[in-house]
Write a protein that holds these residues in place. Sequence first.
Motif, PDB file in Angstrom:
ATOM      1  N   GLN A  47       8.912 -52.790  31.592  1.00 12.58           N
ATOM      2  CA  GLN A  47       8.153 -53.707  31.184  1.00 12.58           C
ATOM      3  C   GLN A  47       6.869 -54.055  31.852  1.00 12.58           C
ATOM      4  O   GLN A  47       5.906 -54.808  31.359  1.00 12.58           O
ATOM      5  N   ARG A  48       7.148 -53.929  33.180  1.00  9.34           N
ATOM      6  CA  ARG A  48       6.031 -54.207  33.993  1.00  9.34           C
ATOM      7  C   ARG A  48       4.672 -53.415  33.610  1.00  9.34           C
ATOM      8  O   ARG A  48       3.560 -53.754  33.743  1.00  9.34           O
ATOM      9  N   PHE A  49       4.874 -52.171  32.972  1.00  6.26           N
ATOM     10  CA  PHE A  49       3.790 -51.291  32.716  1.00  6.26           C
ATOM     11  C   PHE A  49       3.466 -51.044  31.137  1.00  6.26           C
ATOM     12  O   PHE A  49       2.605 -50.292  30.976  1.00  6.26           O
ATOM     13  N   ALA A  50       4.212 -51.911  30.284  1.00  6.05           N
ATOM     14  CA  ALA A  50       4.107 -51.657  28.928  1.00  6.05           C
ATOM     15  C   ALA A  50       3.088 -52.745  28.417  1.00  6.05           C
ATOM     16  O   ALA A  50       3.334 -53.876  28.799  1.00  6.05           O
ATOM     17  N   SER A  51       2.067 -52.338  27.600  1.00  5.25           N
ATOM     18  CA  SER A  51       1.384 -53.173  27.154  1.00  5.25           C
ATOM     19  C   SER A  51       1.881 -54.257  26.101  1.00  5.25           C
ATOM     20  O   SER A  51       2.825 -53.878  25.493  1.00  5.25           O
ATOM     21  N   ALA A  52       1.333 -55.327  26.017  1.00  7.74           N
ATOM     22  CA  ALA A  52       1.623 -56.143  24.925  1.00  7.74           C
ATOM     23  C   ALA A  52       0.568 -56.483  23.973  1.00  7.74           C
ATOM     24  O   ALA A  52      -0.280 -57.084  24.339  1.00  7.74           O
ATOM     25  N   GLY A  53       0.869 -56.066  22.721  1.00  8.59           N
ATOM     26  CA  GLY A  53      -0.245 -56.234  21.840  1.00  8.59           C
ATOM     27  C   GLY A  53      -1.733 -55.418  22.301  1.00  8.59           C
ATOM     28  O   GLY A  53      -2.947 -55.962  21.948  1.00  8.59           O
ATOM     29  N   GLY A  54      -1.538 -54.513  23.017  1.00  9.09           N
ATOM     30  CA  GLY A  54      -2.643 -53.904  23.606  1.00  9.09           C
ATOM     31  C   GLY A  54      -3.341 -54.467  24.652  1.00  9.09           C
ATOM     32  O   GLY A  54      -4.143 -53.819  25.399  1.00  9.09           O
ATOM     33  N   ALA A  55      -2.760 -55.466  25.300  1.00 13.51           N
ATOM     34  CA  ALA A  55      -3.004 -56.190  26.325  1.00 13.51           C
ATOM     35  C   ALA A  55      -2.813 -55.418  27.882  1.00 13.51           C
ATOM     36  O   ALA A  55      -1.715 -55.221  27.868  1.00 13.51           O
ATOM     37  N   GLN A  56      -3.665 -55.006  28.637  1.00 12.56           N
ATOM     38  CA  GLN A  56      -3.308 -54.352  29.839  1.00 12.56           C
ATOM     39  C   GLN A  56      -3.450 -55.148  30.832  1.00 12.56           C
ATOM     40  O   GLN A  56      -4.846 -55.944  30.985  1.00 12.56           O
ATOM     41  N   GLY A  57      -2.643 -55.583  31.861  1.00 14.23           N
ATOM     42  CA  GLY A  57      -2.891 -56.191  33.034  1.00 14.23           C
ATOM     43  C   GLY A  57      -3.393 -55.513  34.150  1.00 14.23           C
ATOM     44  O   GLY A  57      -3.726 -54.237  34.037  1.00 14.23           O
ATOM     45  N   ASN A  58      -3.823 -55.928  35.311  1.00 14.43           N
ATOM     46  CA  ASN A  58      -4.479 -55.399  36.421  1.00 14.43           C
ATOM     47  C   ASN A  58      -3.337 -54.522  37.164  1.00 14.43           C
ATOM     48  O   ASN A  58      -3.540 -53.366  37.306  1.00 14.43           O
ATOM     49  N   ALA A  59      -2.240 -55.122  37.365  1.00 11.90           N
ATOM     50  CA  ALA A  59      -1.076 -54.640  38.076  1.00 11.90           C
ATOM     51  C   ALA A  59       0.221 -54.660  37.427  1.00 11.90           C
ATOM     52  O   ALA A  59       1.067 -53.892  37.282  1.00 11.90           O
ATOM     53  N   VAL A  60       0.488 -55.949  36.683  1.00 17.35           N
ATOM     54  CA  VAL A  60       1.586 -56.220  35.862  1.00 17.35           C
ATOM     55  C   VAL A  60       1.291 -56.528  34.445  1.00 17.35           C
ATOM     56  O   VAL A  60       0.057 -57.688  34.513  1.00 17.35           O
ATOM     57  N   ASN A  61       1.669 -56.163  33.446  1.00 21.73           N
ATOM     58  CA  ASN A  61       1.237 -56.390  32.279  1.00 21.73           C
ATOM     59  C   ASN A  61       1.869 -57.706  31.265  1.00 21.73           C
ATOM     60  O   ASN A  61       2.857 -58.434  31.889  1.00 21.73           O
ATOM     61  N   VAL A  62       1.233 -57.966  30.421  1.00 20.53           N
ATOM     62  CA  VAL A  62       1.400 -59.331  29.950  1.00 20.53           C
ATOM     63  C   VAL A  62       3.284 -59.656  29.705  1.00 20.53           C
ATOM     64  O   VAL A  62       3.585 -60.769  29.921  1.00 20.53           O
ATOM     65  N   SER A  63       3.649 -58.621  29.006  1.00 18.61           N
ATOM     66  CA  SER A  63       5.012 -58.854  28.763  1.00 18.61           C
ATOM     67  C   SER A  63       5.972 -59.335  29.766  1.00 18.61           C
ATOM     68  O   SER A  63       6.807 -60.272  29.698  1.00 18.61           O
ATOM     69  N   PHE A  64       6.016 -58.597  30.747  1.00 21.94           N
ATOM     70  CA  PHE A  64       6.593 -58.779  32.095  1.00 21.94           C
ATOM     71  C   PHE A  64       6.284 -60.283  32.691  1.00 21.94           C
ATOM     72  O   PHE A  64       7.206 -60.992  33.145  1.00 21.94           O
ATOM     73  N   LEU A  65       4.897 -60.703  32.669  1.00 24.57           N
ATOM     74  CA  LEU A  65       4.424 -61.864  33.351  1.00 24.57           C
ATOM     75  C   LEU A  65       5.335 -63.053  32.489  1.00 24.57           C
ATOM     76  O   LEU A  65       5.529 -64.041  32.989  1.00 24.57           O
ATOM     77  N   SER A  66       5.171 -62.788  30.934  1.00 25.05           N
ATOM     78  CA  SER A  66       5.641 -63.885  30.261  1.00 25.05           C
ATOM     79  C   SER A  66       7.154 -64.068  30.377  1.00 25.05           C
ATOM     80  O   SER A  66       7.436 -65.103  29.726  1.00 25.05           O
ATOM     81  N   LEU A  67       7.997 -63.307  30.802  1.00 29.46           N
ATOM     82  CA  LEU A  67       9.313 -63.245  30.763  1.00 29.46           C
ATOM     83  C   LEU A  67      10.081 -63.457  31.875  1.00 29.46           C
ATOM     84  O   LEU A  67      11.437 -63.169  32.042  1.00 29.46           O
ATOM     85  N   ASN A  68       9.383 -63.282  33.144  1.00 32.76           N
ATOM     86  CA  ASN A  68      10.106 -63.121  34.411  1.00 32.76           C
ATOM     87  C   ASN A  68       9.432 -64.181  35.324  1.00 32.76           C
ATOM     88  O   ASN A  68       9.704 -64.058  36.619  1.00 32.76           O
ATOM     89  N   ARG A  69       9.171 -65.304  35.149  1.00 32.29           N
ATOM     90  CA  ARG A  69       8.718 -66.365  35.969  1.00 32.29           C
ATOM     91  C   ARG A  69       9.979 -66.995  36.740  1.00 32.29           C
ATOM     92  O   ARG A  69      11.094 -66.902  36.206  1.00 32.29           O
ATOM     93  N   ASN A  70       9.964 -67.662  37.986  1.00 23.55           N
ATOM     94  CA  ASN A  70      10.644 -68.405  38.363  1.00 23.55           C
ATOM     95  C   ASN A  70      11.999 -67.382  38.924  1.00 23.55           C
ATOM     96  O   ASN A  70      13.054 -67.558  38.760  1.00 23.55           O
TER      97      ASN A  70
END
Length: 410
Positions: A47-70
């Motif tokens: 999920q670090r590399f899977a786009s969320a709704g077509g949104a591409q991150g620079n190194a880490v994509n949105v899905s991973f960022l939204s679910l893995n803080r802390n």
Amino acid sequence: MTDLPRVLSGIRVIDCSIAMAGPFAAQRLGDLGADVIKVEPTRGEWQRFASAGGAQGNAVNVSFLSLNRNKRSLAVDLKAEAGQRVVRELVATADVFLQNYRPGVAARLGLDYETLREVNPSLVYVSMSGYGEDGPYRDRPGQDLLLQAMSGAMLSAGRAGEPPSPAGQFLADAVTASTAFEAVLAALLHRERTGEGQLVTVNMLDALTTLQMQELSVYTVGHVPQERGSQPNAHVYIRAPYGVFATADGYIALGFADLETLGAVIGEPSFAGLDPEVEGWSHRDELYEKTAAALSTRTSAEWLDALLDAGIWAGPVYGYADLVDDPQIVHNGTFVEYEHPTEGTVKTPGFPYRFSRTPARIDRAAPLVGEHTSEILGELGYGGGDVATLLADGVLAETRLDAVGTGGRT
């Protein structure tokens, strides 16, 4: 303010989950101060590399960022014996272990409950699945849309005669995450009191079914049919084909299909050579229309057999009548019954999680108004005269079971 302790400070969580439900649950634990260690492959979770709704991150994509803080990340190869040993050593220091592996994977990796309880007897071990740890659907893909379709909820929205209406969010994943989070807290409380760890199982089907406590009880207790009216009461972020499709005799849900494989199954040669992550976005309407036209030619059962055999994620769209009698629901014991002093036998969704040491159960029916007023105040030290005075003054109210049906409220 940043120096204040949090409620789960000192609790260590090993998060071996992927996708949404597991990581979301673990993130909530981290938000409350737990030390959450995310165990992921050396290449990183997909999920670090899977786009969320077509949104591409620079190194880490949105899905991973939204679910893995802390969280902290441990990248380890669990296929290697040394990697498994590292995780088992980590488990010896942990309070919670959370996984949503496919059936059989945890045991193959030496990370099943029976193995890890030998390492750490006080461990709270949480196993998450789509449909249950066993039963007729244990190996089906536990994908959000398919669970929404099966839960009966889709037919509680939209117009009569129109396609069922999925939620505009990943509802099954979110509800399952909340259920797992709740179960972890309860199991930690039990451990705090007794020192015992235990196995906790959570599945998406039961979590989403029990979410509909009121709606399903209207059907199972009130016997009001699930009928939609003539007016609507309703993802643009998922590639095609993704949605509910009419068949010759009903509807099925379809999600994340490989286009070439799907085309071969439904007899649509134009899907050959298409990239799901390119044309799946740029030709969404066309792909949907062609898929819909093909699926309308055969029955739901025929298509489900063909699609599931091909490894395509598909599932039935249920109404409540289908859901209540489904063999997986029956196997899980999703619904419970109890006797009520005024309503008789009540059948309603039960518990979305299973505790191996502290099982949930019904000790009390839904109470009548003030049914336990005197009992509770007695526990607080109030005498009968004091309670009577407060009742007479209207400060308290009470319904006596021995006077039900004869105006017993005071």
